[in-house]
Design a protein around this motif. Structure first.
Motif, PDB file in Angstrom:
ATOM      1  N   VAL A 174       0.813  -1.223   0.000  1.00  0.00           N
ATOM      2  CA  VAL A 174       0.000   0.000   0.000  1.00  0.00           C
ATOM      3  C   VAL A 174       0.840   1.263   0.000  1.00  0.00           C
ATOM      4  N   GLY A 175       2.155   1.132  -0.147  1.00  0.00           N
ATOM      5  CA  GLY A 175       3.042   2.284  -0.056  1.00  0.00           C
ATOM      6  C   GLY A 175       2.871   3.311  -1.141  1.00  0.00           C
ATOM      7  N   ASP A 176       2.214   2.939  -2.247  1.00  0.00           N
ATOM      8  CA  ASP A 176       1.988   3.911  -3.317  1.00  0.00           C
ATOM      9  C   ASP A 176       0.854   4.874  -2.977  1.00  0.00           C
ATOM     10  N   ASN A 177       0.171   4.627  -1.857  1.00  0.00           N
ATOM     11  CA  ASN A 177      -0.886   5.525  -1.395  1.00  0.00           C
ATOM     12  C   ASN A 177      -0.361   6.315  -0.203  1.00  0.00           C
ATOM     13  N   PRO A 178       0.001   7.576  -0.384  1.00  0.00           N
ATOM     14  CA  PRO A 178       0.597   8.360   0.712  1.00  0.00           C
ATOM     15  C   PRO A 178      -0.366   8.593   1.873  1.00  0.00           C
ATOM     16  N   ASN A 179      -1.659   8.351   1.641  1.00  0.00           N
ATOM     17  CA  ASN A 179      -2.658   8.552   2.681  1.00  0.00           C
ATOM     18  C   ASN A 179      -3.129   7.241   3.304  1.00  0.00           C
ATOM     19  N   ALA A 180      -2.413   6.162   3.036  1.00  0.00           N
ATOM     20  CA  ALA A 180      -2.820   4.859   3.558  1.00  0.00           C
ATOM     21  C   ALA A 180      -2.860   4.875   5.087  1.00  0.00           C
ATOM     22  N   ILE A 181      -3.889   4.286   5.633  1.00  0.00           N
ATOM     23  CA  ILE A 181      -4.066   4.213   7.087  1.00  0.00           C
ATOM     24  C   ILE A 181      -3.562   2.856   7.566  1.00  0.00           C
ATOM     25  N   VAL A 182      -2.543   2.895   8.397  1.00  0.00           N
ATOM     26  CA  VAL A 182      -1.904   1.672   8.900  1.00  0.00           C
ATOM     27  C   VAL A 182      -2.224   1.509  10.379  1.00  0.00           C
TER      28      VAL A 182
END
Length: 348
Positions: A174-182
């Motif tokens: 999911v690193g290509d999504n800068p807004n990913a919620i981890v």
């Protein structure tokens, strides 16, 4: 450019950790420059040759957790492989004082070596120092003593490396999504191993610009995993990736996820249970990977204790002494390689 650089860094970390772990296994080796073909104490044949019978004392915590049960059973099975090993096993306990008395018993019995997975590394340090002072080598497994003088050999899983492996996988997914919620479901926060896992996870996420947005701690139990996950899911209406530190508590984590009807994220586990790996094999499951924390550590300790007492060395190393510290690898298991790891995985 940054993505390429950090990906190479993660690859180099994984390769380096793998090379460190390979040294633990007795494989084929060549005696470079040797003038004869006779087995030596540093050859495969010499390692496996029956020597003088030795007595090894083994003490570990109570097997109230799938991983700990696997630790104990693997140690017993390893000892049975060698006709020259007499294994004395103390009853598993979570009482540090009782474990101290067990080790004192081994010292009084004048065993040849002690393999010890302490219920509390700091609490068992003094008695381990006493064993070493009595000339009995101690092999410290999984939970470190507070003094380097308390063990001849320390063999550990890589808790920081677990976090790095989990974080690197999340970055890849999911690193290509800068807004990913981890999100992160830790174990017991007061334990150094939990702190190391969380730090490794956070450090790896930085490589792709992500941070942990939601975090809770459980207690390595099914019930704790379910309760903590329910709390986290209620607080986070959307998640892209979740790392759970422990596959035993992961049974409860998955139950809470199922009860909440959530499936918008990927999940990574920790430790490498058979339950988790079967979930990985199910395309409909949110579980996409788990990170191995080897349950072979005490078995490795038994093998190393035998080599050490019999004056042997590890056949895959040129060095003629057993190393003082060994850190095992923390590989990621996915649907691509799960068939390789499942046969030896432990049941939660």
């Amino acid at each position: 450019m940054l993505a390429s650089r950090t990906k190479r860094q993660r690859m180099l970390y994984a390769v380096g950790a793998s090379l460190a772990a390979v040294g633990l296994m007795a494989g084929c080796s060549a005696e470079t420059g040797a003038s004869n073909t006779e087995p030596t104490n540093a050859s495969v044949e010499g390692n496996s040759a029956t020597g003088d019978t030795i007595t090894i004392g083994f003490s570990g915590p109570a097997a109230d957790h799938g991983w700990l049960g696997a630790i104990n059973s693997a140690a017993l099975a390893e000892a049975k492989k060698y006709p020259d090993v007499d294994l004395k096993v103390a009853e598993g306990t979570n009482d540090a004082n009782l474990q101290i008395s067990q080790v004192e018993g081994f010292i009084n019995d004048k065993v040849d070596a002690i393999v010890l997975l302490p219920t509390d590394g700091a609490a068992l340090t003094e008695v381990a120092l006493q064993a070493m002072a009595a000339g009995i080598p101690v092999i410290n497994v999984d939970r470190e003593f507070s003094s380097t003088f308390a063990a001849r050999v320390t063999i550990l899983g890589d808790n920081y490396g677990m976090g790095v492996s989990a974080g690197s996988f999340v970055c890849d997914q999911v690193g290509d999504n800068p807004n990913a919620i981890v999100a992160e479901i830790a174990g017991i926060d007061s334990l150094p191993l939990t702190q190391d896992r969380s730090k490794g996870f956070s450090d790896a996420l930085k490589d792709c610009g992500l941070v942990v947005s939601n975090r809770v701690a459980a207690d390595f139990t099914v019930q704790g995993g379910e309760a903590s996950t329910s709390q986290l899911l209620a607080a986070a209406p959307k998640i892209d990736a979740l790392w759970n530190h422990d596959d035993d508590q992961g049974i409860g984590v998955l139950a809470a996820i199922d009860a909440a009807g959530r499936d918008e994220f990927i999940m990574v586990g920790g430790a490498g249970s058979a339950n988790a790996m079967r979930e990985i094999q199910n395309p409909a499951s949110v579980m996409k990977a788990t990170v191995i924390y080897p349950s072979t550590q005490a078995a490795d300790g038994i093998r190393l204790a035998r080599l050490l007492v019999q004056g042997k060395a590890m056949s895959d190393l040129v060095e003629v002494e057993i190393p003082s510290r060994i850190v095992l690898n923390a590989p990621v298991v996915t649907s691509d390689n799960v068939d390789r790891f499942l046969p030896t995985a432990f049941e939660s």
